[in-house]
Design a protein around this motif. Structure first.
Motif, PDB file in Angstrom:
ATOM      1  N   LYS A 157       0.840  -1.193   0.000  1.00  0.00           N
ATOM      2  CA  LYS A 157       0.000   0.000   0.000  1.00  0.00           C
ATOM      3  C   LYS A 157       0.875   1.242   0.000  1.00  0.00           C
ATOM      4  CE  LYS A 157      -2.280   1.345   3.695  1.00  0.00           C
ATOM      5  NZ  LYS A 157      -3.211   1.281   4.832  1.00  0.00           N
ATOM      6  N   VAL A 158       0.474   2.219  -0.789  1.00  0.00           N
ATOM      7  CA  VAL A 158       1.223   3.471  -0.832  1.00  0.00           C
ATOM      8  C   VAL A 158       0.971   4.267   0.445  1.00  0.00           C
ATOM      9  CG1 VAL A 158       1.460   5.686  -2.043  1.00  0.00           C
ATOM     10  CG2 VAL A 158       1.159   3.579  -3.349  1.00  0.00           C
ATOM     11  N   LEU A 159       2.057   4.608   1.116  1.00  0.00           N
ATOM     12  CA  LEU A 159       1.938   5.364   2.360  1.00  0.00           C
ATOM     13  C   LEU A 159       2.101   6.854   2.122  1.00  0.00           C
ATOM     14  CD1 LEU A 159       4.166   3.107   4.642  1.00  0.00           C
ATOM     15  CD2 LEU A 159       1.678   3.115   4.494  1.00  0.00           C
ATOM     16  N   PHE A 160       2.868   7.178   1.077  1.00  0.00           N
ATOM     17  CA  PHE A 160       3.202   8.582   0.849  1.00  0.00           C
ATOM     18  C   PHE A 160       3.706   8.764  -0.579  1.00  0.00           C
ATOM     19  CE2 PHE A 160       6.429  12.000   1.032  1.00  0.00           C
ATOM     20  CZ  PHE A 160       5.616  13.041   1.449  1.00  0.00           C
ATOM     21  N   VAL A 161       3.258   9.819  -1.232  1.00  0.00           N
ATOM     22  CA  VAL A 161       3.766  10.140  -2.570  1.00  0.00           C
ATOM     23  C   VAL A 161       4.405  11.516  -2.541  1.00  0.00           C
ATOM     24  CG1 VAL A 161       3.190  10.489  -5.011  1.00  0.00           C
ATOM     25  CG2 VAL A 161       1.946   8.791  -3.698  1.00  0.00           C
ATOM     26  N   ASP A 162       5.621  11.591  -3.006  1.00  0.00           N
ATOM     27  CA  ASP A 162       6.315  12.877  -3.111  1.00  0.00           C
ATOM     28  C   ASP A 162       6.423  13.236  -4.584  1.00  0.00           C
ATOM     29  OD1 ASP A 162       8.055  15.010  -3.203  1.00  0.00           O
ATOM     30  OD2 ASP A 162       9.303  14.264  -1.573  1.00  0.00           O
ATOM     31  N   ASN A 163       5.464  14.027  -5.044  1.00  0.00           N
ATOM     32  CA  ASN A 163       5.412  14.353  -6.467  1.00  0.00           C
ATOM     33  C   ASN A 163       6.571  15.221  -6.934  1.00  0.00           C
ATOM     34  OD1 ASN A 163       3.110  13.070  -7.727  1.00  0.00           O
ATOM     35  ND2 ASN A 163       1.874  14.247  -6.284  1.00  0.00           N
ATOM     36  N   GLU A 164       7.122  16.006  -6.024  1.00  0.00           N
ATOM     37  CA  GLU A 164       8.230  16.866  -6.417  1.00  0.00           C
ATOM     38  C   GLU A 164       9.493  16.081  -6.682  1.00  0.00           C
ATOM     39  OE1 GLU A 164       8.739  20.220  -3.837  1.00  0.00           O
ATOM     40  OE2 GLU A 164       6.649  20.779  -4.185  1.00  0.00           O
ATOM     41  N   LYS A 165       9.714  15.086  -5.841  1.00  0.00           N
ATOM     42  CA  LYS A 165      10.918  14.280  -6.008  1.00  0.00           C
ATOM     43  C   LYS A 165      10.644  12.996  -6.775  1.00  0.00           C
ATOM     44  CE  LYS A 165      13.172  15.955  -1.840  1.00  0.00           C
ATOM     45  NZ  LYS A 165      13.270  15.677  -0.414  1.00  0.00           N
ATOM     46  N   ASN A 166       9.389  12.798  -7.190  1.00  0.00           N
ATOM     47  CA  ASN A 166       9.014  11.573  -7.891  1.00  0.00           C
ATOM     48  C   ASN A 166       9.357  10.333  -7.085  1.00  0.00           C
ATOM     49  OD1 ASN A 166       7.647  12.379 -10.173  1.00  0.00           O
ATOM     50  ND2 ASN A 166       9.537  12.820 -11.275  1.00  0.00           N
ATOM     51  N   ARG A 167       8.997  10.374  -5.818  1.00  0.00           N
ATOM     52  CA  ARG A 167       9.292   9.235  -4.963  1.00  0.00           C
ATOM     53  C   ARG A 167       8.029   8.761  -4.262  1.00  0.00           C
ATOM     54  NH1 ARG A 167      14.417   7.549  -4.049  1.00  0.00           N
ATOM     55  NH2 ARG A 167      15.796   8.640  -5.426  1.00  0.00           N
ATOM     56  N   VAL A 168       8.058   7.491  -3.924  1.00  0.00           N
ATOM     57  CA  VAL A 168       6.898   6.899  -3.287  1.00  0.00           C
ATOM     58  C   VAL A 168       7.367   6.011  -2.145  1.00  0.00           C
ATOM     59  CG1 VAL A 168       6.844   4.993  -4.971  1.00  0.00           C
ATOM     60  CG2 VAL A 168       4.767   5.608  -3.772  1.00  0.00           C
ATOM     61  N   LEU A 169       6.575   6.024  -1.077  1.00  0.00           N
ATOM     62  CA  LEU A 169       6.869   5.160   0.063  1.00  0.00           C
ATOM     63  C   LEU A 169       5.793   4.081   0.094  1.00  0.00           C
ATOM     64  CD1 LEU A 169       8.804   4.967   2.528  1.00  0.00           C
ATOM     65  CD2 LEU A 169       7.096   6.209   3.823  1.00  0.00           C
ATOM     66  N   VAL A 170       6.236   2.831   0.009  1.00  0.00           N
ATOM     67  CA  VAL A 170       5.289   1.719  -0.068  1.00  0.00           C
ATOM     68  C   VAL A 170       5.456   0.814   1.147  1.00  0.00           C
ATOM     69  CG1 VAL A 170       4.439  -0.188  -1.479  1.00  0.00           C
ATOM     70  CG2 VAL A 170       5.483   1.785  -2.584  1.00  0.00           C
ATOM     71  N   GLU A 171       4.326   0.495   1.762  1.00  0.00           N
ATOM     72  CA  GLU A 171       4.335  -0.335   2.959  1.00  0.00           C
ATOM     73  C   GLU A 171       5.009  -1.684   2.693  1.00  0.00           C
ATOM     74  OE1 GLU A 171       0.986  -0.619   6.225  1.00  0.00           O
ATOM     75  OE2 GLU A 171       0.487  -1.841   4.505  1.00  0.00           O
ATOM     76  N   GLY A 172       5.989  -2.019   3.491  1.00  0.00           N
ATOM     77  CA  GLY A 172       6.646  -3.323   3.392  1.00  0.00           C
ATOM     78  C   GLY A 172       7.631  -3.482   2.249  1.00  0.00           C
ATOM     79  N   VAL A 173       7.875  -2.417   1.511  1.00  0.00           N
ATOM     80  CA  VAL A 173       8.760  -2.501   0.350  1.00  0.00           C
ATOM     81  C   VAL A 173       9.958  -1.569   0.520  1.00  0.00           C
ATOM     82  CG1 VAL A 173       8.898  -2.123  -2.151  1.00  0.00           C
ATOM     83  CG2 VAL A 173       6.853  -3.129  -1.171  1.00  0.00           C
ATOM     84  N   ASN A 174      11.087  -2.014  -0.021  1.00  0.00           N
ATOM     85  CA  ASN A 174      12.328  -1.247   0.076  1.00  0.00           C
ATOM     86  C   ASN A 174      12.733  -1.033   1.529  1.00  0.00           C
ATOM     87  OD1 ASN A 174      14.518  -0.096  -1.246  1.00  0.00           O
ATOM     88  ND2 ASN A 174      13.665   1.960  -1.152  1.00  0.00           N
ATOM     89  N   LYS A 175      12.614  -2.102   2.293  1.00  0.00           N
ATOM     90  CA  LYS A 175      12.976  -2.014   3.709  1.00  0.00           C
ATOM     91  C   LYS A 175      14.480  -2.098   3.891  1.00  0.00           C
ATOM     92  CE  LYS A 175       9.239  -3.279   6.676  1.00  0.00           C
ATOM     93  NZ  LYS A 175       8.794  -4.177   7.726  1.00  0.00           N
ATOM     94  N   LYS A 176      14.968  -1.254   4.731  1.00  0.00           N
ATOM     95  CA  LYS A 176      16.385  -1.291   5.058  1.00  0.00           C
ATOM     96  C   LYS A 176      16.536  -1.185   6.556  1.00  0.00           C
ATOM     97  CE  LYS A 176      17.761   0.816   0.752  1.00  0.00           C
ATOM     98  NZ  LYS A 176      18.039   2.089   0.099  1.00  0.00           N
ATOM     99  N   LYS A 177      17.652  -1.687   6.996  1.00  0.00           N
ATOM    100  CA  LYS A 177      17.908  -1.591   8.430  1.00  0.00           C
ATOM    101  C   LYS A 177      18.476  -0.216   8.738  1.00  0.00           C
ATOM    102  CE  LYS A 177      18.570  -6.480   9.331  1.00  0.00           C
ATOM    103  NZ  LYS A 177      17.112  -6.639   9.316  1.00  0.00           N
TER     104      LYS A 177
END
Ligand code: ZN
Length: 106
Positions: free
Chosen positions: A25-45
């Motif tokens: 699920k999309v948690l946040f969209v940053d249209n200016e930077k063309n970035r998206v935060l997706v739940e459970g994806v691209n996880k890093k420590k």
């Protein structure tokens, strides 16, 4: 100009990179930077110091990091895959539709 049709709360699927095929699920969209935060994806420590930690415990936290919008596609429940999003205009209303099956997404 590239303009995203992906919004917060949408279900998306990752189409490239190490998380390819993951859905979330999309948690946040940053249209200016063309970035998206997706739940459970691209996880890093991330190493957290005690003072910055929400539970006062410090240590290593698994958290999502924003990724490029071009790496995700809208996930159509009907097509069971990532699809391109189109637009349908009906009177004064605009809807997002699946370009493949025509399903309304809003
Ligand atoms: Zn579809």
């Amino acid at each position: 100009m590239f303009k995203t049709k992906i919004k917060k709360e949408d279900q998306v699927v990752v189409i490239s990179g190490s998380d390819k095929g993951k859905r979330g699920k999309v948690l946040f969209v940053d249209n200016e930077k063309n970035r998206v935060l997706v739940e459970g994806v691209n996880k890093k420590k991330k190493h957290i110091k005690k003072a910055q930690s929400p539970n006062g415990q410090g240590g290593i936290l698994d958290m999502e990091f924003p990724m490029k919008l071009s790496k995700v596609m809208f996930f159509c429940e009907k097509c069971k895959k990532g699809v391109r999003v189109g637009k349908e205009i009906s009177g004064d209303n605009k809807y997002r539709i699946c370009r493949k099956c025509g399903k309304r997404l809003d």
